[in-house]
Design a protein around this motif. Structure first.
Motif: not given
Length: 335
Positions: A247-250, A223-234, A145-157
């Motif tokens: 920047g994208m992680e934050a 899952v909350i943090a998207l950066s190490a060390p707390l991120a769930h990598t998958g 999907w285009a703009n992959r990082q916001d696809v789930p949020l678009a559906d939730a909104q």
């Protein structure tokens, strides 16, 4: 002639409940297997498609929806769906609505969406207590999907707005629409709570003029943090892509987006969670406290990850759904 509730629902489904605000079209059936297992609870009958026509950003090679049964228990389902081309909500209507709706976003590491343990189980449990429940089967970001990082949020909104738009159809107070999510779906729940107004899709109808902000939010072992060390990598890689930078992680870590207008939150996590470490919930809690947002937090010694309702049986963590309902009642009564 007396018509029972099941006949009413079947009639509504046959007529095609509105997936596009103000229009009646046939709805996509809920994900599931063709036959119900012996002893397993029946699947929901009613769905609401999120988008009129195709969802935004359709890949050149569209995904093909597939449901995998992972349970070896003949009396219990544990299904997971991939290839969601037509995102939709499965609806659980209570016999007597209490006026409150809950949008449920199951987990699956943004690689799949689980159907039963963090979806239909909650739908049945909450609807038996008067809540109208909408289990969201959202698009998966790594499927082209285009703009992959916001696809789930678009559906939730979009889902939140459609629930509010159709509140009268379900006996819902549009000011009492809540959100709950689990694991990666907990990230989506928290993302919705902190970025409800983010412009992640173009409006398609009148429903999109409504707020997507949940009144209350319940990210469960999220899952909350998207950066190490707390991120769930998958989850992080599936949502953002492996090459995403700091920047994208934050930008997509909900604790970084909390403001004073973030809705009150109910957090649940097990200390022995070996998949999504408890520090994720603690980081979100700290951000909520810092911004003066009410938060209730329940940490259990044992439970592991992905316990939902049935997998917490016999453990102290099994009490979390009752604690949640009491919290909701107290928060709604206080406001």
């Amino acid at each position: 002639m007396k018509t029972n509730r099941r006949e009413l629902i079947l009639g509504a489904v046959s007529a095609g409940l509105a997936g596009q605000a103000g229009h009646a079209i046939a709805q996509t059936p809920p994900p599931g297997s063709p036959a119900t297992r012996d002893g397993a609870a029946p699947d929901p009958l009613e769905t609401i498609d999120l988008w009129p026509g195709e969802a935004p950003g359709l890949p050149a090679t569209p995904p093909t929806e597939t449901v995998a049964e992972r349970s070896t228990d003949p009396g219990m389902h544990d299904r997971a769906v991939t290839g969601i081309r037509r995102p939709r909500m499965a609806v659980f209507r209570p016999e007597t609505p209490n006026g409150t709706a809950v949008l449920v976003t199951p987990g699956g590491g943004y690689q799949r969406v689980v159907v039963d343990k963090e979806g239909y189980e909650l739908g049945r449990w909450l609807s038996a207590r008067g809540y109208t429940v909408f289990v969201l089967f959202y698009r998966l970001p790594g499927e082209g999907w285009a703009n992959r990082q916001d696809v789930p949020l678009a559906d939730a909104q979009r889902a939140m707005r459609l629930v509010r738009y159709r509140a009268a159809d379900f006996g819902i107070d549009p000011e009492r629409v809540l959100a709950m999510g689990f694991s990666a779906g907990g990230h989506l729940c928290a993302d919705l709570a902190t970025r409800a107004d983010a412009p992640v899709y173009a409006a398609v109808d009148d429903a999109d003029a409504l707020s997507a902000r949940p009144r209350l939010a319940a990210p469960i072992y999220p899952v909350i943090a998207l950066s190490a060390p707390l991120a769930h990598t998958g989850s992080r890689n599936n949502l953002l892509g492996e090459d995403a930078g700091p920047g994208m992680e934050a930008a997509h870590s909900p604790d970084r987006n909390v403001t004073a207008s973030t809705p009150p939150c109910f957090l649940v996590h097990a200390e022995d969670d070996g998949a999504v470490v408890v520090g994720n919930s603690l980081r979100l809690r700290a951000a909520l406290v810092e911004h003066g947002v009410p938060v209730e937090t329940h940490l259990f010694t044992h439970g592991g990850h992905g316990f939902g309702i049935s997998r917490a049986a016999g453990k102290p963590a099994a009490h979390w759904p009752e604690l949640y309902v009491r919290w909701v009642e107290s928060m709604l009564a206080a406001s």
